[in-house]
Write a protein that holds these residues in place. Structure first.
Motif, PDB file in Angstrom:
ATOM      1  N   ASP A  19       0.806  -1.221   0.000  1.00  0.00           N
ATOM      2  CA  ASP A  19       0.000   0.000   0.000  1.00  0.00           C
ATOM      3  C   ASP A  19       0.842   1.275   0.000  1.00  0.00           C
ATOM      4  OD1 ASP A  19      -2.391  -1.564   0.356  1.00  0.00           O
ATOM      5  OD2 ASP A  19      -1.966  -1.635   2.523  1.00  0.00           O
ATOM      6  N   ILE A  20       2.119   1.168   0.305  1.00  0.00           N
ATOM      7  CA  ILE A  20       2.955   2.342   0.564  1.00  0.00           C
ATOM      8  C   ILE A  20       3.020   3.307  -0.617  1.00  0.00           C
ATOM      9  CG2 ILE A  20       5.303   3.123   1.112  1.00  0.00           C
ATOM     10  CD1 ILE A  20       3.764   2.060   3.530  1.00  0.00           C
ATOM     11  N   THR A  21       3.114   2.816  -1.836  1.00  0.00           N
ATOM     12  CA  THR A  21       3.192   3.715  -3.000  1.00  0.00           C
ATOM     13  C   THR A  21       1.942   4.588  -3.103  1.00  0.00           C
ATOM     14  OG1 THR A  21       4.594   2.152  -4.182  1.00  0.00           O
ATOM     15  CG2 THR A  21       3.514   3.833  -5.507  1.00  0.00           C
ATOM     16  N   ALA A  22       0.767   4.002  -2.930  1.00  0.00           N
ATOM     17  CA  ALA A  22      -0.480   4.774  -2.980  1.00  0.00           C
ATOM     18  C   ALA A  22      -0.542   5.778  -1.832  1.00  0.00           C
ATOM     19  CB  ALA A  22      -1.681   3.840  -2.939  1.00  0.00           C
ATOM     20  N   LEU A  23      -0.078   5.374  -0.653  1.00  0.00           N
ATOM     21  CA  LEU A  23      -0.098   6.280   0.503  1.00  0.00           C
ATOM     22  C   LEU A  23       0.879   7.432   0.301  1.00  0.00           C
ATOM     23  CD1 LEU A  23      -0.315   3.710   3.432  1.00  0.00           C
ATOM     24  CD2 LEU A  23      -2.146   4.702   2.045  1.00  0.00           C
ATOM     25  N   LYS A  24       2.008   7.135  -0.274  1.00  0.00           N
ATOM     26  CA  LYS A  24       2.997   8.184  -0.572  1.00  0.00           C
ATOM     27  C   LYS A  24       2.373   9.218  -1.513  1.00  0.00           C
ATOM     28  CE  LYS A  24       7.482   8.780  -2.792  1.00  0.00           C
ATOM     29  NZ  LYS A  24       8.588   8.103  -3.488  1.00  0.00           N
ATOM     30  N   ASP A  25       1.662   8.765  -2.530  1.00  0.00           N
ATOM     31  CA  ASP A  25       1.020   9.681  -3.479  1.00  0.00           C
ATOM     32  C   ASP A  25      -0.034  10.554  -2.782  1.00  0.00           C
ATOM     33  OD1 ASP A  25       2.583   8.637  -5.506  1.00  0.00           O
ATOM     34  OD2 ASP A  25       1.001   7.326  -6.293  1.00  0.00           O
ATOM     35  N   ILE A  26      -0.829   9.952  -1.901  1.00  0.00           N
ATOM     36  CA  ILE A  26      -1.836  10.719  -1.153  1.00  0.00           C
ATOM     37  C   ILE A  26      -1.142  11.764  -0.290  1.00  0.00           C
ATOM     38  CG2 ILE A  26      -3.566  10.595   0.686  1.00  0.00           C
ATOM     39  CD1 ILE A  26      -4.325   7.810  -0.477  1.00  0.00           C
ATOM     40  N   PHE A  27      -0.081  11.360   0.409  1.00  0.00           N
ATOM     41  CA  PHE A  27       0.662  12.287   1.267  1.00  0.00           C
ATOM     42  C   PHE A  27       1.207  13.465   0.462  1.00  0.00           C
ATOM     43  CE2 PHE A  27       4.860  13.679   2.717  1.00  0.00           C
ATOM     44  CZ  PHE A  27       4.540  14.209   3.956  1.00  0.00           C
ATOM     45  N   LEU A  28       1.845  13.183  -0.673  1.00  0.00           N
ATOM     46  CA  LEU A  28       2.435  14.260  -1.484  1.00  0.00           C
ATOM     47  C   LEU A  28       1.365  15.217  -1.981  1.00  0.00           C
ATOM     48  CD1 LEU A  28       5.123  12.229  -3.456  1.00  0.00           C
ATOM     49  CD2 LEU A  28       5.497  13.785  -1.522  1.00  0.00           C
ATOM     50  N   GLN A  29       0.232  14.684  -2.396  1.00  0.00           N
ATOM     51  CA  GLN A  29      -0.864  15.531  -2.866  1.00  0.00           C
ATOM     52  C   GLN A  29      -1.449  16.347  -1.707  1.00  0.00           C
ATOM     53  OE1 GLN A  29      -4.200  13.423  -4.509  1.00  0.00           O
ATOM     54  NE2 GLN A  29      -5.170  15.282  -5.255  1.00  0.00           N
ATOM     55  N   ALA A  30      -1.716  15.705  -0.582  1.00  0.00           N
ATOM     56  CA  ALA A  30      -2.328  16.397   0.564  1.00  0.00           C
ATOM     57  C   ALA A  30      -1.391  17.430   1.174  1.00  0.00           C
ATOM     58  CB  ALA A  30      -2.751  15.384   1.622  1.00  0.00           C
ATOM     59  N   SER A  31      -0.094  17.164   1.136  1.00  0.00           N
ATOM     60  CA  SER A  31       0.893  18.062   1.743  1.00  0.00           C
ATOM     61  C   SER A  31       1.446  19.090   0.773  1.00  0.00           C
ATOM     62  CB  SER A  31       2.063  17.246   2.308  1.00  0.00           C
ATOM     63  OG  SER A  31       1.610  16.308   3.218  1.00  0.00           O
ATOM     64  N   ASN A  32       1.128  18.917  -0.504  1.00  0.00           N
ATOM     65  CA  ASN A  32       1.642  19.796  -1.546  1.00  0.00           C
ATOM     66  C   ASN A  32       3.177  19.824  -1.528  1.00  0.00           C
ATOM     67  OD1 ASN A  32       1.227  21.375  -3.788  1.00  0.00           O
ATOM     68  ND2 ASN A  32       1.053  23.276  -2.632  1.00  0.00           N
ATOM     69  N   LEU A  33       3.753  18.628  -1.396  1.00  0.00           N
ATOM     70  CA  LEU A  33       5.204  18.485  -1.386  1.00  0.00           C
ATOM     71  C   LEU A  33       5.650  17.674  -2.600  1.00  0.00           C
ATOM     72  CD1 LEU A  33       5.724  17.580   2.386  1.00  0.00           C
ATOM     73  CD2 LEU A  33       6.264  19.754   1.285  1.00  0.00           C
ATOM     74  N   ARG A  35       8.560  15.636  -2.214  1.00  0.00           N
ATOM     75  CA  ARG A  35       9.236  14.469  -1.642  1.00  0.00           C
ATOM     76  C   ARG A  35       8.688  14.193  -0.247  1.00  0.00           C
ATOM     77  NH1 ARG A  35      15.607  15.024  -2.110  1.00  0.00           N
ATOM     78  NH2 ARG A  35      15.236  13.590  -0.406  1.00  0.00           N
ATOM     79  N   VAL A  36       8.725  12.923   0.133  1.00  0.00           N
ATOM     80  CA  VAL A  36       8.308  12.573   1.495  1.00  0.00           C
ATOM     81  C   VAL A  36       9.343  13.063   2.488  1.00  0.00           C
ATOM     82  CG1 VAL A  36       6.737  10.601   1.654  1.00  0.00           C
ATOM     83  CG2 VAL A  36       8.993  10.266   0.781  1.00  0.00           C
ATOM     84  N   ASN A  37       8.875  13.429   3.665  1.00  0.00           N
ATOM     85  CA  ASN A  37       9.766  13.817   4.752  1.00  0.00           C
ATOM     86  C   ASN A  37       9.231  13.202   6.042  1.00  0.00           C
ATOM     87  OD1 ASN A  37       7.663  15.485   5.631  1.00  0.00           O
ATOM     88  ND2 ASN A  37       8.512  17.296   4.664  1.00  0.00           N
ATOM     89  N   GLU A  38       9.787  13.606   7.175  1.00  0.00           N
ATOM     90  CA  GLU A  38       9.435  12.970   8.450  1.00  0.00           C
ATOM     91  C   GLU A  38       7.968  13.118   8.832  1.00  0.00           C
ATOM     92  OE1 GLU A  38      10.473  17.120   9.147  1.00  0.00           O
ATOM     93  OE2 GLU A  38      11.646  15.533   8.223  1.00  0.00           O
ATOM     94  N   ILE A  39       7.264  14.099   8.285  1.00  0.00           N
ATOM     95  CA  ILE A  39       5.845  14.216   8.641  1.00  0.00           C
ATOM     96  C   ILE A  39       4.988  13.134   7.974  1.00  0.00           C
ATOM     97  CG2 ILE A  39       5.981  16.659   9.259  1.00  0.00           C
ATOM     98  CD1 ILE A  39       4.605  17.310   6.621  1.00  0.00           C
ATOM     99  N   PHE A  40       5.570  12.376   7.041  1.00  0.00           N
ATOM    100  CA  PHE A  40       4.888  11.207   6.457  1.00  0.00           C
ATOM    101  C   PHE A  40       4.636  10.175   7.552  1.00  0.00           C
ATOM    102  CE2 PHE A  40       5.143   7.011   4.278  1.00  0.00           C
ATOM    103  CZ  PHE A  40       4.030   7.138   3.466  1.00  0.00           C
ATOM    104  N   GLY A  41       5.590  10.042   8.483  1.00  0.00           N
ATOM    105  CA  GLY A  41       5.438   9.127   9.603  1.00  0.00           C
ATOM    106  C   GLY A  41       5.487   7.670   9.203  1.00  0.00           C
ATOM    107  N   TRP A 117      14.239   4.735   3.033  1.00  0.00           N
ATOM    108  CA  TRP A 117      13.806   3.695   2.103  1.00  0.00           C
ATOM    109  C   TRP A 117      12.981   4.289   0.958  1.00  0.00           C
ATOM    110  CZ3 TRP A 117       8.697   1.555   1.544  1.00  0.00           C
ATOM    111  CH2 TRP A 117       8.639   0.417   0.717  1.00  0.00           C
ATOM    112  N   LEU A 118      12.072   5.212   1.270  1.00  0.00           N
ATOM    113  CA  LEU A 118      11.239   5.812   0.231  1.00  0.00           C
ATOM    114  C   LEU A 118      12.018   6.776  -0.672  1.00  0.00           C
ATOM    115  CD1 LEU A 118       7.973   6.531   2.239  1.00  0.00           C
ATOM    116  CD2 LEU A 118       8.291   4.832   0.431  1.00  0.00           C
ATOM    117  N   SER A 119      13.160   7.251  -0.191  1.00  0.00           N
ATOM    118  CA  SER A 119      13.950   8.192  -0.976  1.00  0.00           C
ATOM    119  C   SER A 119      14.879   7.520  -1.968  1.00  0.00           C
ATOM    120  CB  SER A 119      14.781   9.074  -0.028  1.00  0.00           C
ATOM    121  OG  SER A 119      13.912   9.845   0.780  1.00  0.00           O
ATOM    122  N   ILE A 120      14.969   6.193  -1.898  1.00  0.00           N
ATOM    123  CA  ILE A 120      15.869   5.463  -2.811  1.00  0.00           C
ATOM    124  C   ILE A 120      15.278   5.415  -4.198  1.00  0.00           C
ATOM    125  CG2 ILE A 120      16.872   3.205  -3.320  1.00  0.00           C
ATOM    126  CD1 ILE A 120      17.217   2.822  -0.331  1.00  0.00           C
TER     127      ILE A 120
END
Length: 120
Positions: A19-33, A35-41, A117-120
């Motif tokens: 599920d992580i790829t889909a969650l990463k996409d939701i996070f980036l869209q919701a956060s308007n970022l 790249r993922v950062n520590e607030i991704f949790g 891991w997500l930044s690789i």
């Protein structure tokens, strides 16, 4: 452990690695970022509508340095659906006693590993 709200057609379930790829996409869209950062949790619970992931709850370290959670969602999640999901996530969070849920130093380490891991 999946729970369904029949009238709202929501499904709540724990997060799996797939599920992580889909969650990463939701996070980036919701956060308007970009790249993922520590607030991704560390995501622990997700909500689906009609088999599509619409949001997730993620373990984070709050301003006071304690473990907490934050909800990220797509725009298609209605306010009452977000409220139902947040309530379910709160109950799940409160009854879980594993390290990431109760030990901020362990959660911080887990978040750092996740972001690397997500930044690789």
């Amino acid at each position: 452990m999946e729970t369904t709200l029949q009238h709202q057609q929501l499904q709540f379930s724990e997060v799996y690695i797939a599920d992580i790829t889909a969650l990463k996409d939701i996070f980036l869209q919701a956060s308007n970022l970009k790249r993922v950062n520590e607030i991704f949790g560390i995501p622990f619970l997700l909500v689906k509508k009609k088999e599509n992931i619409s949001g997730f709850a993620s373990l984070v370290i709050n301003e006071t340095g304690t473990t907490d959670f934050k909800v990220y969602h797509k725009p298609d999640l209605k306010p009452e659906e977000k409220e139902a999901f947040t309530l379910h996530a709160r109950k799940f969070f409160k009854r879980n006693d594993s390290g990431n849920y109760r030990k901020p130093e362990q959660l911080k380490s887990s978040i750092d590993r996740m972001i690397n891991w997500l930044s690789i």
